[in-house]
Scaffold this active site. Sequence first.
Site, mmCIF file in Angstrom:
data_model
loop_
_atom_site.group_PDB
_atom_site.id
_atom_site.type_symbol
_atom_site.label_atom_id
_atom_site.label_comp_id
_atom_site.label_asym_id
_atom_site.label_seq_id
_atom_site.Cartn_x
_atom_site.Cartn_y
_atom_site.Cartn_z
ATOM 1 C CG HIS C 249 -10.841 1.104 44.670
ATOM 2 N ND1 HIS C 249 -11.215 -0.041 44.624
ATOM 3 C CD2 HIS C 249 -9.785 1.398 44.001
ATOM 4 C CE1 HIS C 249 -10.261 -0.753 43.818
ATOM 5 N NE2 HIS C 249 -9.529 0.222 43.368
ATOM 6 N NE ARG C 269 -11.634 -4.770 40.333
ATOM 7 C CZ ARG C 269 -12.149 -3.236 40.192
ATOM 8 N NH1 ARG C 269 -12.627 -3.109 38.944
ATOM 9 N NH2 ARG C 269 -11.118 -2.594 40.842
#
Lengths: 248, 266, 631
Positions: C249, C269
């Site tokens: 990740h 994000r």
Amino acid sequence: MSYKANFRIWRGDDEGGELADFVVEVNEGEVVLDIIHRLQATQAPDLAVRWNCKAGKCGSCSAEINGRPRLLCMTRMSTFTEDETITVTPLRTFPVIRDLVTDVSYNYVKAREVPSFKPPEGLKPGEYRMQQVDVERSQEFRKCIECFLCQNTCHVVRDHDENKESFSGPRFLMRISELEMHPLDTEDRVETAQADHGLGFCNITKCCTDVCPEHIQITDNALIPLKERVADRRYDPMQHLFRRIRKQ
Amino acid sequence: MTASTGPTGRARIEARTLRTDRWWLSPLLTAAGLTAFVVYGLVRTFANAHYWVPQYNYLAPFYSPCLSEVCVEGSAHFGRWFPDLGWLITPPLFVLPFVLGFRFTCYYYRKAYYRSFWLSPPACAVAEPHSKYTGERRFPLVMQNLHRYFFYAAIPVASVLTYDAVIAFKGADGGVGIGLGTLIMLVNVALIWAYTLSCHSCRHIVGGKLTHFSRHPVRYRLWTLVSKLNGKHMQLAWASLISVGLTDLYVALVASGVLTDLRLFN
Amino acid sequence: MSEIERHAYDVVVIGAGGAGLRAAIEAREQGKRVAIVCKSLFGKAHTVMAEGGIAAAMGNVNSRDNWQVHFRDTMRGGKFLNNWRMAELHAREAPDRVWELETYGALFDRTKDGRISQRNFGGHEYPRLAHVGDRTGLELIRSLQQQIVSLQQQDFRDSGDYEARIRVFAECTVTELLKDDGAIAGAFGYWRETGRFVLFEAPAVVLATGGVGKSFKVTSNSWEYTGDGHALALRAGASLINMEFIQFHPTGMVWPPSVKGILVTESVRGDGGVLRNSEGRRFMFDYIPEVFKDKYADNEAEADRWYTDPDSNRRPPELLPRDEVARAINSEVKAGRGTPHGGVFLDVSTRLPAEEIRRRLPSMHHQFKELADVDITAEPMEVGPTCHYVMGGVEVEPDTAQSRVPGLFAAGEVAGGMHGSNRLGGNSLSDLLVFGRRAGLGAASYVDGLSARPAISQSDVDSAAQWAQAPFNAAEGGEVENPYTVHTELQQSMNDLVGIIRKGGEIEQALENLEQLKIRARNAAVEGHRQFNPGWHLAIDLRNMILVSECVARAALLRTESRGGHTRDDYPGMDPLWRKQVLRCEADGDGIAVTSLPQPEMRSDLLDLFEREELQKYYTDSELAGHGELP
Ligand SMILES: Cc1cc2nc3c(=O)[nH]c(=O)nc-3n(C[C@H](O)[C@H](O)[C@H](O)COP(=O)(O)OP(=O)(O)OC[C@H]3O[C@@H](n4cnc5c(N)ncnc54)[C@H](O)[C@@H]3O)c2cc1C
Ligand code: SF4
Ligand code: SF4
Ligand code: FES
Ligand code: FES
């Protein structure tokens, strides 16, 4: 920036035990759970502790640090001074299994006794419509990670083991509140909250709220509103009258 | 202490608590604060004097509303409902049950005195000294469930104090005026209202009892407002308690001539 | 051997995460008696940590979304290595599975018109992730847990016994699967609390044990992720596929050291957070790969417009699939443009009002405040890649989730194929529900089809017990190892040598290390007794971790290309010939043998969902002959 810290950790089982002293290295940014792990890796490989996520999300690592119920993984070492002796003990309210691990099955028994969500008849999956403002109150309670710190701290059972039978504890009274405030639930749990789950034991002294790592306002937002609902139903003569009139 | 030993299978830790902080400080302060207030209240109630400043229409909150034959000239704004029943039955005794009842059954004060006086528990994770505990399930404590009626009663009381504050805008010449006393009474009544409206029962009544806020937008708005206040209920409970005491004291001092009111305007 | 506790069930589900619970619910609804076995307490499985959301093409926020679009996104994300049938089932069934959760009492965040709200996530073309703030996994597991309680209450009303048809065996670890004549006959394990052994007799076992991340040093995974299910399957004769693909990740915490690896959800994000290097540059614009050029904005202005007007703008490159972002961050740090603690900056404080951040990302706010003293509403976070998810897993039949061993089923992270070489965010939680249900269904109908119940032989039980007890006797063999030390070395080796960027030579080195560790793990000795003894637990798990790590390393060595969660520095390009091949691991003595299988060909109506230009990036020309040519 590392230093040696003094730890006293309760070691033992249901037959007895004592606080054992350790001197152990501590590095910058560490939490108490890191120290327990260091002890396991270097000095006490069989020191029993429960944990999973190490990020305050699963509620496994509950214990008492300097007498205060807390998550081991969310208690930073920087909250203590370097010369302080840090005492770590298992949750007091539940039977101990070994060292810092306790038997929390009381909570699972109570969880099973709260009448489940009862969906509305005639609504198929995908047809549920709920407004954000209507789900927000219950959502707060659903943040609960079931660390059972509130259950452990509540004096009703902490100081009176015999009340366990008739008191479900803040976590599960809150679960009742959550379902009562659920916009689509069709079950009525107001009576049972008082009669079977012991809401009346709670004297709103707020220790559950104090220790909740998710900062859920258990007392103000769940227990007191539930008490008010119970008062509506059971204790308020005017409400009785209203309901009578309405029915007719 | 049943908590740490016995057949419960718990870890045997003898200490009543392992807390290392000063956990006893908060219940001690609470007990001291509440006791001070009660003592002051008793003294004032039975003093039966120095509660009315006719010049500026200052009425001491302990004596408001004054509903007895014995109330001094000009202080009984809402009539004299009760006859003179002797020196022991002073005017505050007719109103006090409601005002005190409201505070006594208040969810916050319950917490405060259960912890500090009844030590049940004295502080979180500190064992309580009682061997039995039944909570609010039996008489008399089950009566705490009637708190909402005291809330209803608290509204007229706060309204009366509002009236008192309004008429206290009286100048020395009989026209409009403002003194320090007026301001104190104004602040006091604001705090009283804030405390009263931040009540948990109020929160429940205005909207908390609903399951669908979205169907009652106005009540939802009200609930949101009350919830905001409710978050500060403890602070408001103390602030209003202290302000009632101080207001009363100020009026008493002015009425008895110890102080002269500081006049800002007329 | 002393008397062992025995239980007989129709279906034993190993794992109480999303996949396991959904499987158990289904098997119970099909009338089977079910045991759920899990290593930790009920409700604490790894699923609880999932944050961002659950992907399902319900089209609540953008009505153009449908299963075909979701299918396309999933295939693209996995670089076309996905098992297409699994991807299809997943995309088609995910909405139903999410709606079903509402009937269990789940409370997702809502849209204005009262439906389930959906949020943007990397690699998903439309807002698609149903969520509850940033604690979606908690909601998922709690809803399933409460549904199980609800079923138990039903059973209580019917029979007076809550556990008549579903029983949870919490803090119980399965160490071996037992077979009868090639088919599953049961499972063997121990109670963590007492150390006593327990035997489950059952014709069907569903593996739902999650992933393998604890073999890596920097990981977002918990101690449970020791690859038990993968190893159990291997030892039972089943096969694993795609084990070379490990998802790193892009955004894990990097500081302080003790929390390094803890996840920073992608929603940061999705909700507007941007990545910057130490020079303040939004570097992701420099890393948009050729295959994604037409979908991602190449300038900040367009990227920022996308949040409010996604239809006429391309998406910001911060939302590229995870493998791309993770590699980009890795390169920036290597190039000396990293932060003081070796990450990059992830900033949402300048992008959203503080109030909004607290509302949308409450647990991130809390996590940084509590663990790192960082207020994310006022300052940027420091983040770097962390080992997060294993795409590889048990090779299963897509429709029934059955492995190659009759009676053995697998669902969730432990199953392989669905995500190809890289998983899209949010696709795991939906995977758990879709294939958890299918595994429960598959197991139930498998049991229905049996004419006789399998039997377990005593000698198998004895050897399973012996195997589990070995660490207590290891000390007798001479050289004694501390399991904690062996574990740390394994993690370091995997992290450094088979991590986010791999090289042939390094992988070979890792394999050598693994041989050493294998021997040392055998000598890992523990003290004390069997009652809640973490040293012993680790010694047992260690053997699984080493076995699974060997799969990862061997497959990684063979695959001489870079794709998704497998990046070879010495073979940086994607090779269409490799798309056609799947690497399968099987147990071979005490090691692993890897063979290559042909990838099943996609059904043509599904292939037609893609433009020919896009397919050309992944497929060889000869494979595409006849597809999508102009008339
Ligand atoms: C921090 C984090 C955030 C994530 N966020 C998302 C997200 O937003 N969206 C998304 O889709 N995915 C997300 N994921 C991925 C997703 O959460 C996991 O892939 C998924 O939860 C795995 O679920 P599972 O049911 O397969 O297994 P798990 O939930 O991991 O459960 C495994 C179970 O198996 C049990 N078990 C294991 N071994 C044994 C054994 N030997 N014996 C008995 N029991 C055993 C364990 O006790 C546990 O109960 C995230 C993952 C992490 C780590
Ligand atoms: S507020 Fe009630 S439930 Fe909470 S700790 Fe106090 S007595 Fe227990
Ligand atoms: S309510 Fe809070 S303290 Fe209680 S179990 Fe849940 S998270 Fe823990
Ligand atoms: S380990 Fe999960 S909350 Fe501490
Ligand atoms: S006044 Fe305190 S709760 Fe009502």
